[in-house]
Design a protein around this motif. Structure first.
Motif, PDB file in Angstrom:
ATOM      1  N   LYS A 127       0.906  -1.343   0.161  1.00 51.06           N
ATOM      2  CA  LYS A 127      -0.002  -0.013   0.160  1.00 51.06           C
ATOM      3  C   LYS A 127       0.905   1.545  -0.115  1.00 51.06           C
ATOM      4  O   LYS A 127       0.485   2.221  -0.756  1.00 51.06           O
ATOM      5  N   GLU A 128       2.040   1.350   0.755  1.00 49.66           N
ATOM      6  CA  GLU A 128       2.895   2.289   0.788  1.00 49.66           C
ATOM      7  C   GLU A 128       3.943   2.266  -0.043  1.00 49.66           C
ATOM      8  O   GLU A 128       4.777   3.347  -0.186  1.00 49.66           O
ATOM      9  N   GLY A 129       4.043   1.161  -0.759  1.00 48.64           N
ATOM     10  CA  GLY A 129       5.438   0.965  -1.656  1.00 48.64           C
ATOM     11  C   GLY A 129       6.843   0.886  -0.723  1.00 48.64           C
ATOM     12  O   GLY A 129       7.675   1.367  -1.162  1.00 48.64           O
ATOM     13  N   THR A 130       6.659   0.185   0.546  1.00 50.76           N
ATOM     14  CA  THR A 130       7.792   0.167   1.292  1.00 50.76           C
ATOM     15  C   THR A 130       8.305  -1.240   1.440  1.00 50.76           C
ATOM     16  O   THR A 130       7.471  -2.176   1.744  1.00 50.76           O
ATOM     17  N   ASP A 131       9.502  -1.560   0.904  1.00 50.67           N
ATOM     18  CA  ASP A 131      10.096  -2.938   0.986  1.00 50.67           C
ATOM     19  C   ASP A 131      10.894  -3.270   2.250  1.00 50.67           C
ATOM     20  O   ASP A 131      11.968  -3.181   2.599  1.00 50.67           O
TER      21      ASP A 131
ATOM     22  N   TRP B 214      11.748  -0.037  -8.750  1.00 49.00           N
ATOM     23  CA  TRP B 214      11.458  -1.113  -7.634  1.00 49.00           C
ATOM     24  C   TRP B 214      10.314  -0.884  -7.142  1.00 49.00           C
ATOM     25  O   TRP B 214       9.287  -1.844  -6.682  1.00 49.00           O
ATOM     26  N   ARG B 215      10.100   0.513  -6.306  1.00 46.50           N
ATOM     27  CA  ARG B 215       8.847   0.755  -5.745  1.00 46.50           C
ATOM     28  C   ARG B 215       7.547   0.154  -6.423  1.00 46.50           C
ATOM     29  O   ARG B 215       6.713  -0.373  -5.751  1.00 46.50           O
ATOM     30  N   ASP B 216       7.427   0.742  -7.675  1.00 48.24           N
ATOM     31  CA  ASP B 216       6.233   0.656  -8.380  1.00 48.24           C
ATOM     32  C   ASP B 216       6.112  -1.149  -8.715  1.00 48.24           C
ATOM     33  O   ASP B 216       5.066  -1.519  -8.760  1.00 48.24           O
ATOM     34  N   VAL B 217       7.017  -1.615  -9.188  1.00 52.08           N
ATOM     35  CA  VAL B 217       7.093  -3.057  -9.350  1.00 52.08           C
ATOM     36  C   VAL B 217       6.814  -3.807  -8.134  1.00 52.08           C
ATOM     37  O   VAL B 217       5.901  -4.878  -7.991  1.00 52.08           O
ATOM     38  N   PHE B 218       7.314  -3.647  -6.960  1.00 54.21           N
ATOM     39  CA  PHE B 218       7.086  -4.140  -5.615  1.00 54.21           C
ATOM     40  C   PHE B 218       5.471  -4.174  -5.292  1.00 54.21           C
ATOM     41  O   PHE B 218       4.790  -5.027  -4.855  1.00 54.21           O
ATOM     42  N   LYS B 219       4.910  -2.709  -5.626  1.00 53.64           N
ATOM     43  CA  LYS B 219       3.516  -2.872  -5.441  1.00 53.64           C
ATOM     44  C   LYS B 219       2.625  -4.016  -6.242  1.00 53.64           C
ATOM     45  O   LYS B 219       1.598  -4.273  -5.694  1.00 53.64           O
ATOM     46  N   GLU B 220       3.061  -4.311  -7.264  1.00 58.05           N
ATOM     47  CA  GLU B 220       2.276  -5.115  -8.332  1.00 58.05           C
ATOM     48  C   GLU B 220       3.062  -6.644  -8.063  1.00 58.05           C
ATOM     49  O   GLU B 220       2.329  -7.514  -8.760  1.00 58.05           O
ATOM     50  N   ALA B 221       3.883  -6.745  -7.180  1.00 58.71           N
ATOM     51  CA  ALA B 221       4.569  -8.047  -7.032  1.00 58.71           C
ATOM     52  C   ALA B 221       3.551  -9.092  -6.470  1.00 58.71           C
ATOM     53  O   ALA B 221       2.684  -8.801  -5.712  1.00 58.71           O
ATOM     54  N   GLU B 222       3.767 -10.363  -6.898  1.00 54.31           N
ATOM     55  CA  GLU B 222       2.909 -11.602  -6.647  1.00 54.31           C
ATOM     56  C   GLU B 222       3.499 -12.245  -5.569  1.00 54.31           C
ATOM     57  O   GLU B 222       4.516 -12.694  -5.489  1.00 54.31           O
ATOM     58  N   PHE B 223       2.655 -12.878  -4.588  1.00 58.69           N
ATOM     59  CA  PHE B 223       3.203 -13.608  -3.364  1.00 58.69           C
ATOM     60  C   PHE B 223       2.670 -14.797  -3.462  1.00 58.69           C
ATOM     61  O   PHE B 223       1.228 -14.769  -3.316  1.00 58.69           O
ATOM     62  N   ARG B 224       3.340 -15.784  -3.417  1.00 54.85           N
ATOM     63  CA  ARG B 224       2.949 -17.433  -3.317  1.00 54.85           C
ATOM     64  C   ARG B 224       3.416 -17.734  -2.039  1.00 54.85           C
ATOM     65  O   ARG B 224       4.459 -18.147  -1.804  1.00 54.85           O
ATOM     66  N   ILE B 225       2.098 -17.795  -1.159  1.00 50.47           N
ATOM     67  CA  ILE B 225       2.973 -18.621   0.211  1.00 50.47           C
ATOM     68  C   ILE B 225       2.406 -19.850   0.666  1.00 50.47           C
ATOM     69  O   ILE B 225       1.212 -20.181   0.589  1.00 50.47           O
ATOM     70  N   LYS B 226       3.279 -20.679   1.082  1.00 52.61           N
ATOM     71  CA  LYS B 226       2.906 -21.851   1.558  1.00 52.61           C
ATOM     72  C   LYS B 226       3.453 -22.185   3.059  1.00 52.61           C
ATOM     73  O   LYS B 226       4.780 -21.875   3.382  1.00 52.61           O
ATOM     74  N   VAL B 227       2.604 -22.457   4.003  1.00 47.18           N
ATOM     75  CA  VAL B 227       2.921 -22.417   5.369  1.00 47.18           C
ATOM     76  C   VAL B 227       2.845 -24.262   5.782  1.00 47.18           C
ATOM     77  O   VAL B 227       1.593 -24.660   5.438  1.00 47.18           O
TER      78      VAL B 227
END
Length: 390
Positions: free
Chosen positions: A330-334, A358-371
């Protein structure tokens, strides 16, 4: 000739030995030093900096002196502050009215007021780098309101408020934020986090004290604070940074039937994958916990009951991670330094353009999480005695 040479060598040895017996010509006596326990830096309304120091009082160090903040009333410490156009100018003004030299080597924490944190903390690293006594292992923390107010809190468990700040910041339930770690993050053009503390009145006593409480972590965009990671988001950030600390998760196993799990261990492996202009992070999380309290009336001796708890446990960990990701994007903070992982695995792509956007790319990055979650202990020696008797 040999005899003369021996005399010459002997004379040189005597001369060298005498140089080591001249004493400490640049010594500083302990009685001439004021040891700084902690300090704070605030930004005033007129743009100047207020520097505050907490110093132990040598004359009050002999016996116990009840806790409490302040500068009088038999306390074993003294607090004073000064204002200047720079941090060093404020310190110089403060030094002018002290009979002892301010000594920073024993300082373990620096408190930053919220207003300064929002304006930018880059100035802290200019001052620290030019002060040899200031240690890079010193913890930086941010507080709600003014840093001066946090130093004036009145905790009861410790003699000095500085000890409370240090112990909470480096406790097994918190991610320590040292000057070195924050400086490295900023030098990489990344986004650091700082422990976020605030004064909190104790409850349940006739004379409440003002304790110090860890609320979460300051969310920084570059050197400016833009938000706070609390509760679920703070826990999720620990998983993303692979710096899992002991914490408690409480959630309903069924409607109205809660269970508390104490997370004891955890590991996160994140692999960045590049697909054109898109970045995908594949996160594999292993979580281990013990049952802290069970109000769900499950028979934890049965494998199916444990597996059910483990599935719910995994869901909660995933929700925490997703909450942290949502706040970061939301804030574009890594805040988890994921860009550093991309740079390490794809250095050419990073340097050839991805770094700048990077900040713009990070906002649209996809996360695939397996726990994958497991319960290592149920916390029971036997079944609840009340249940046995029913």
């Amino acid at each position: 000739m040999t005899h003369r040479r021996r005399l010459f060598v002997f004379g040189m040895m005597i001369t060298l030995m005498l140089t080591f017996l001249t004493g400490c010509w640049d010594r500083t006596e302990t009685n001439d030093i004021a040891f700084v326990l902690t300090s704070s830096v605030d930004l005033e309304d007129d743009g100047k900096y207020r520097v505050t120091y907490m110093l132990p009082l040598p004359g009050s160090m002999g016996g116990a002196s009840g806790g409490g903040g302040g500068t009088s009333g038999g306390k074993s410490y003294y607090i004073d502050s000064e204002v200047g156009t720079t941090i060093r100018e404020a310190t110089s003004k403060l030094q002018m009215r002290m009979s002892r030299r301010l000594f920073l080597s024993h300082r373990r924490t620096i408190v930053i007021g919220e207003k300064l944190a929002k304006a930018g903390i880059a100035i802290m690293f200019d001052d620290a780098a030019r002060t040899p006594e200031s240690r890079l292992t010193c913890f930086l923390v941010v507080t709600k309101g003014r840093g001066y107010d946090l130093l004036n809190a009145e905790p009861k468990f410790e003699r000095f408020p500085s000890e409370v700040i240090r112990e909470i910041t480096k406790s097994r339930r918190a991610m320590a934020t040292s000057t070195k770690e924050i400086g490295l993050a900023l030098s990489f053009n990344s986004d650091p986090i700082l422990s976020y503390l605030e004064p909190k009145e104790s409850q349940g006593t006739k004379q409440p004290s003002q304790e110090i409480q860890l609320i979460g972590y300051g969310q920084f965009k570059g050197d400016r604070m833009v938000g706070i990671y609390r509760n679920q988001e703070a826990n999720g950030l620990m998983w993303l940074k692979n710096h899992v600390r002991e914490h408690l998760l409480t959630f309903p196993l069924e409607s109205g039937k809660d269970i508390s799990i104490l997370v004891k261990e955890g590991h996160t492996a994140i692999k960045p994958v590049l697909q054109g202009d898109k970045v995908i992070f594949q996160a594999t999380i292993e979580a281990k916990g013990v049952i802290g309290e069970d109000l769900s009336e499950q028979d934890l001796n049965k494998p199916e009951a444990i597996h059910k708890v483990e599935r719910k446990f995994a869901e909660q960990v995933k929700k925490c991670v997703q909450a942290a990701i949502k706040q970061m994007q939301k804030e574009g903070t890594d805040s988890a330094q994921l860009g550093l992982m991309v740079w390490r695995s794809h250095p050419n792509t990073w340097n050839n353009g991805l770094k700048k956007q990077w900040r713009d790319v990070f906002k649209e990055a996809e996360f695939r999480i397996k726990v994958e979650a497991s319960i290592t202990e149920t916390g029971l020696i036997n079944q609840n005695v009340i249940k046995d008797g029913s």
